[in-house]
Design an enzyme around this catalytic site. Structure first.
Site, PDB file in Angstrom:
ATOM      1  N   ASP A  28       6.633  17.172  12.548  1.00 34.98           N
ATOM      2  CA  ASP A  28       5.340  17.263  11.798  1.00 34.98           C
ATOM      3  C   ASP A  28       4.069  17.668  12.436  1.00 34.98           C
ATOM      4  O   ASP A  28       4.024  17.125  13.040  1.00 34.98           O
ATOM      5  CB  ASP A  28       5.416  16.620  10.316  1.00 34.98           C
TER       6      ASP A  28
ATOM      7  N   ASP B 269      10.856   4.593   2.501  1.00 36.55           N
ATOM      8  CA  ASP B 269      11.368   5.091   1.367  1.00 36.55           C
ATOM      9  C   ASP B 269      12.280   5.521   2.120  1.00 36.55           C
ATOM     10  O   ASP B 269      12.741   6.616   1.073  1.00 36.55           O
ATOM     11  CB  ASP B 269      10.519   5.672   1.032  1.00 36.55           C
TER      12      ASP B 269
ATOM     13  N   HIS C 241      12.079   8.341   4.167  1.00 32.39           N
ATOM     14  CA  HIS C 241      11.942  10.014   4.970  1.00 32.39           C
ATOM     15  C   HIS C 241      11.818  10.058   6.366  1.00 32.39           C
ATOM     16  O   HIS C 241      11.836   9.221   6.776  1.00 32.39           O
ATOM     17  CB  HIS C 241      10.429  10.492   4.475  1.00 32.39           C
TER      18      HIS C 241
ATOM     19  N   GLU D  34      10.160  13.551   2.419  1.00 30.42           N
ATOM     20  CA  GLU D  34       9.858  12.242   1.122  1.00 30.42           C
ATOM     21  C   GLU D  34      11.426  12.397   0.124  1.00 30.42           C
ATOM     22  O   GLU D  34      11.786  13.571  -0.110  1.00 30.42           O
ATOM     23  CB  GLU D  34       8.522  12.394   0.814  1.00 30.42           C
TER      24      GLU D  34
END
Ligand code: PGA
Length: 239
Positions: A66, A132, A134, A139
């Site tokens: 990313d 979370d 990810h 996400e």
């Protein structure tokens, strides 16, 4: 999934040995890279092994997960910059064989999947995990069939990452990330997690249901995934 629990120092060393084995077998392997605090120990160990002549990256290609939208590779918080500083400048890789999605030219970013395919597919993808769940910047709620795409970052992710910027306002609002399908296409995966802030999500993605609400839970369905945890990250696992 194979779970390896050891000290932070030892998981870096043991994960590095996976790269030694892979590159012995396949010197021109395609590696998937990750950024964040978690891989730093592994990258330092790979640099040490390379300097010692125990591993060589000279025929390796890499594809990173990313990049922040709006930051070019010279920005010190871009993931291209991170990879250059923390790994590529410290090993014998040809920089032309390293790929990080562009945060500037994001149109057509799904072509990244085609570039990966053209290189023969990823042999070993490295992952961290967000609190979370990810992986990359996928996400909660990201479709399982997603390929490389632009995402709006969750406020919580921006807050967690703001520690590297002078204020939260400077943290980009968007990123480009490999999709879940891109990651799952890798022939092998290593996920690393360190510290007690990851303990709850580690339990959820390993022992909970496979759900798009916990992106990393899809790894339960991957045939060749190893999870490297320090004792704090592993603390809530039931077995
Ligand atoms: P970290 O980030 O390694 O800095 O904890 C992991 C992630 O958000 O994927």
């Amino acid at each position: 999934m194979k779970i390896i629990i050891d000290t932070e120092e030892n998981i870096a060393k043991r994960a590095a040995q996976r790269y030694v084995e892979l590159l012995k077998e396949k010197p021109d392997a395609v590696l998937g890279g990750a950024t964040g605090s978690t891989p730093l120990g592994l990258y330092a160990e790979l640099a040490r092994l390379c300097a010692a002549g125990e591993i060589s990256f000279k025929d390796v290609k890499t594809f990173n997960l990313d990049e922040y939208v709006g930051l070019d590779g010279s920005h010190d918080q871009s993931y291209r910059y991170f990879m250059n500083k923390n790994l590529f400048e410290k090993i014998d890789i040809d920089i032309n064989n390293t790929h990080v999605p562009s945060g500037i030219n994001t149109e057509g970013c799904e072509q990244y999947d085609e570039e990966i395919k053209a290189a023969g597919g990823i042999d070993l993808q490295l992952l961290g995990i967000g609190v979370d769940g990810h992986i990359g910047f996928n996400e909660p709620g990201t479709p399982w069939d997603s390929v490389t795409h632009v995402v709006e970052l969750e406020q919580n992710t921006r807050e967690v990452n703001s520690r590297f910027f002078s204020s939260i306002d400077e943290v980009p609002t968007h990123a480009v990330t490999m999709g879940i399908k891109t990651v799952m296409n890798a022939r092998g995966i290593i996920l690393m997690a360190i510290g007690k802030s990851k303990a709850e999500i580690v339990k959820a993605f390993i022992e909970g249901p496979v759900t798009e609400e916990v992106p990393a839970s899809i790894l339960q369905l991957h045939p060749n995934t190893e999870v490297y945890l320090d004792p704090e990250a592993a603390a809530l696992l039931s077995k």
